[in-house]
Design a protein around this motif. Structure first.
Motif, PDB file in Angstrom:
ATOM      1  N   ALA A 190       0.809  -1.219   0.000  1.00 46.31           N
ATOM      2  CA  ALA A 190       0.000   0.000   0.000  1.00 46.31           C
ATOM      3  C   ALA A 190       0.841   1.267   0.000  1.00 46.31           C
ATOM      4  O   ALA A 190       0.317   2.359  -0.256  1.00 46.31           O
ATOM      5  N   LEU A 191       2.136   1.149   0.276  1.00 46.30           N
ATOM      6  CA  LEU A 191       2.984   2.338   0.361  1.00 46.30           C
ATOM      7  C   LEU A 191       2.922   3.177  -0.912  1.00 46.30           C
ATOM      8  O   LEU A 191       2.880   4.414  -0.849  1.00 46.30           O
ATOM      9  N   GLN A 192       2.906   2.540  -2.060  1.00 47.85           N
ATOM     10  CA  GLN A 192       2.889   3.300  -3.313  1.00 47.85           C
ATOM     11  C   GLN A 192       1.616   4.116  -3.448  1.00 47.85           C
ATOM     12  O   GLN A 192       1.631   5.221  -4.004  1.00 47.85           O
ATOM     13  N   ASP A 193       0.496   3.601  -2.944  1.00 48.15           N
ATOM     14  CA  ASP A 193      -0.755   4.359  -2.998  1.00 48.15           C
ATOM     15  C   ASP A 193      -0.634   5.657  -2.207  1.00 48.15           C
ATOM     16  O   ASP A 193      -1.123   6.712  -2.637  1.00 48.15           O
ATOM     17  N   PHE A 194       0.012   5.598  -1.040  1.00 47.98           N
ATOM     18  CA  PHE A 194       0.214   6.794  -0.219  1.00 47.98           C
ATOM     19  C   PHE A 194       1.105   7.794  -0.955  1.00 47.98           C
ATOM     20  O   PHE A 194       0.808   8.998  -0.995  1.00 47.98           O
ATOM     21  N   ILE A 195       2.200   7.298  -1.521  1.00 49.31           N
ATOM     22  CA  ILE A 195       3.136   8.170  -2.239  1.00 49.31           C
ATOM     23  C   ILE A 195       2.458   8.804  -3.451  1.00 49.31           C
ATOM     24  O   ILE A 195       2.663   9.992  -3.743  1.00 49.31           O
ATOM     25  N   MET A 251      -3.340   9.477   5.576  1.00 46.28           N
ATOM     26  CA  MET A 251      -3.632   8.529   6.650  1.00 46.28           C
ATOM     27  C   MET A 251      -4.446   7.373   6.101  1.00 46.28           C
ATOM     28  O   MET A 251      -5.416   7.570   5.370  1.00 46.28           O
ATOM     29  N   GLY A 252      -4.059   6.158   6.461  1.00 45.35           N
ATOM     30  CA  GLY A 252      -4.853   5.004   6.088  1.00 45.35           C
ATOM     31  C   GLY A 252      -6.182   5.021   6.815  1.00 45.35           C
ATOM     32  O   GLY A 252      -6.265   5.403   7.984  1.00 45.35           O
ATOM     33  N   ALA A 253      -7.247   4.621   6.117  1.00 41.44           N
ATOM     34  CA  ALA A 253      -8.580   4.548   6.715  1.00 41.44           C
ATOM     35  C   ALA A 253      -9.129   3.143   6.505  1.00 41.44           C
ATOM     36  O   ALA A 253      -9.209   2.662   5.373  1.00 41.44           O
ATOM     37  N   ARG A 254      -9.490   2.518   7.608  1.00 37.25           N
ATOM     38  CA  ARG A 254      -9.962   1.141   7.567  1.00 37.25           C
ATOM     39  C   ARG A 254     -11.471   1.133   7.336  1.00 37.25           C
ATOM     40  O   ARG A 254     -12.254   1.035   8.274  1.00 37.25           O
ATOM     41  N   VAL A 255     -11.847   1.244   6.072  1.00 38.13           N
ATOM     42  CA  VAL A 255     -13.254   1.313   5.687  1.00 38.13           C
ATOM     43  C   VAL A 255     -13.635   0.004   5.020  1.00 38.13           C
ATOM     44  O   VAL A 255     -13.018  -0.397   4.028  1.00 38.13           O
ATOM     45  N   LYS A 256     -14.648  -0.649   5.552  1.00 39.45           N
ATOM     46  CA  LYS A 256     -15.059  -1.949   5.003  1.00 39.45           C
ATOM     47  C   LYS A 256     -15.999  -1.708   3.824  1.00 39.45           C
ATOM     48  O   LYS A 256     -17.207  -1.530   3.981  1.00 39.45           O
ATOM     49  N   TYR A 314     -12.503  10.019   9.744  1.00 39.09           N
ATOM     50  CA  TYR A 314     -13.047   8.671   9.857  1.00 39.09           C
ATOM     51  C   TYR A 314     -12.196   7.778  10.747  1.00 39.09           C
ATOM     52  O   TYR A 314     -12.716   6.987  11.530  1.00 39.09           O
ATOM     53  N   ASP A 315     -10.882   7.859  10.626  1.00 39.92           N
ATOM     54  CA  ASP A 315     -10.016   6.890  11.300  1.00 39.92           C
ATOM     55  C   ASP A 315      -8.682   7.538  11.663  1.00 39.92           C
ATOM     56  O   ASP A 315      -7.765   7.596  10.844  1.00 39.92           O
ATOM     57  N   THR A 316      -8.576   8.024  12.901  1.00 40.99           N
ATOM     58  CA  THR A 316      -7.319   8.638  13.341  1.00 40.99           C
ATOM     59  C   THR A 316      -6.287   7.606  13.767  1.00 40.99           C
ATOM     60  O   THR A 316      -5.093   7.894  13.804  1.00 40.99           O
ATOM     61  N   GLN A 317      -6.720   6.390  14.118  1.00 46.37           N
ATOM     62  CA  GLN A 317      -5.847   5.449  14.816  1.00 46.37           C
ATOM     63  C   GLN A 317      -5.199   4.393  13.930  1.00 46.37           C
ATOM     64  O   GLN A 317      -4.476   3.533  14.440  1.00 46.37           O
ATOM     65  N   CYS A 318      -5.459   4.413  12.631  1.00 42.38           N
ATOM     66  CA  CYS A 318      -4.784   3.459  11.758  1.00 42.38           C
ATOM     67  C   CYS A 318      -3.279   3.711  11.818  1.00 42.38           C
ATOM     68  O   CYS A 318      -2.820   4.850  11.707  1.00 42.38           O
ATOM     69  N   GLY A 319      -2.501   2.637  11.956  1.00 41.36           N
ATOM     70  CA  GLY A 319      -1.058   2.770  12.126  1.00 41.36           C
ATOM     71  C   GLY A 319      -0.297   2.877  10.832  1.00 41.36           C
ATOM     72  O   GLY A 319       0.828   2.377  10.728  1.00 41.36           O
ATOM     73  N   ALA A 320      -0.880   3.519   9.823  1.00 40.88           N
ATOM     74  CA  ALA A 320      -0.213   3.742   8.538  1.00 40.88           C
ATOM     75  C   ALA A 320      -0.414   5.199   8.156  1.00 40.88           C
ATOM     76  O   ALA A 320      -1.517   5.595   7.770  1.00 40.88           O
TER      77      ALA A 320
END
Length: 254
Positions: free
Chosen positions: A111-116, A129-134, A166-172
């Motif tokens: 997923a790193l490339q998506d962030f970049i 920030m990564g968001a854990r959305v189902k 939506y998601d402050t706590q995702c570790g990415a």
């Protein structure tokens, strides 16, 4: 100390506390071999198991390409302190981007490339920030309790920050290195468990609310798997809510 520019665009901090039996060594080693533009900095947060030896072997396995490095802290200070120590060390290399990523790879390194890509395509964005959305077509697996407690925390965080998140706590998370981001990491975090919210609060205070709302991007993750063995326990939620209330009080006048 004179800063030297790293050849890696991204310096990625990986906080580690007693991860000798959990850290996916092969995945990190393969990523280091494939991505010369990323340097991984493992921060050993005073582990009491064999994490130090494991990290030494892992870094040595990179055959001296320098893309795997370790920082050993003398005592356990918690994730907030470990991430900050790693980021400060990473900033000395003067990268274009800096970030942190959970050691268990609940968010895959792919997923790193998506962030970049988000940062490259949007120069106004400083934080991804990564968001854990189902969502349909996404592979997001969370334990039911952690999902619902996460929604509670997201609501509390949005109130405290006065910013819909939506998601402050995702570790990415990955940051563009700017003076504002450097300032946001400059002083120790007061919270051990919700330092992510404290970090966003600092960014909002530094940048201004309008600029901050345009400078933060939540990226829905294609894959996120809840890995057993989390160091976060249920009772930590009480302290975390207290910390969120403190952040709300401190920002209510801004």
């Amino acid at each position: 100390m004179t800063e030297t520019r790293s050849s890696a665009r991204l310096q990625l901090v990986v906080p580690c506390y007693n991860e000798a039996g959990r850290l996916p060594e092969a995945a990190f080693l393969e990523a280091a071999r494939q991505r010369s533009d990323i340097q991984f900095l493992f921060v050993n947060d005073g582990s009491t198991d064999e994490t130090a030896g494991m990290l030494a072997r892992l870094c040595a396995s990179a055959n001296g390409n320098g893309n795997l490095a370790a920082l050993h802290l003398p005592r356990n200070g918690g994730k907030a302190a470990a991430v900050r120590s790693g980021v400060l060390a990473a900033l000395e290399r003067r990268p274009e981007f800096v970030g942190f990523w959970d050691a268990d790879l609940a968010t895959p390194l792919a997923a790193l490339q998506d962030f970049i890509d988000v940062l490259d395509a949007n120069p106004q964005i400083d934080i991804v920030m990564g968001a854990r959305v189902k969502l349909l077509g996404h592979h997001v697996e969370r334990y039911r309790f952690r999902h619902y407690s996460g929604r509670l925390f997201a609501t509390a965080a949005s109130i405290a920050l006065r910013l819909a998140v939506y998601d402050t706590q995702c570790g990415a998370k990955i940051f563009r290195v700017t003076p504002g981001i450097r300032e946001a990491f400059a002083v120790p975090f007061r919270s051990r468990w919700v330092f992510d919210i404290e970090l966003l609060s600092r960014y909002i205070a530094i940048s201004g609310r309008t600029a901050a709302s345009n400078g933060i991007y939540e990226l829905p993750l294609a894959t996120w798997i809840d890995v057993p063995g989390s160091k976060v326990k249920a009772w930590h939620g009480v302290q975390a809510l207290w910390d969120i209330a403190r952040i709300w009080r401190e920002t209510s006048g801004s």
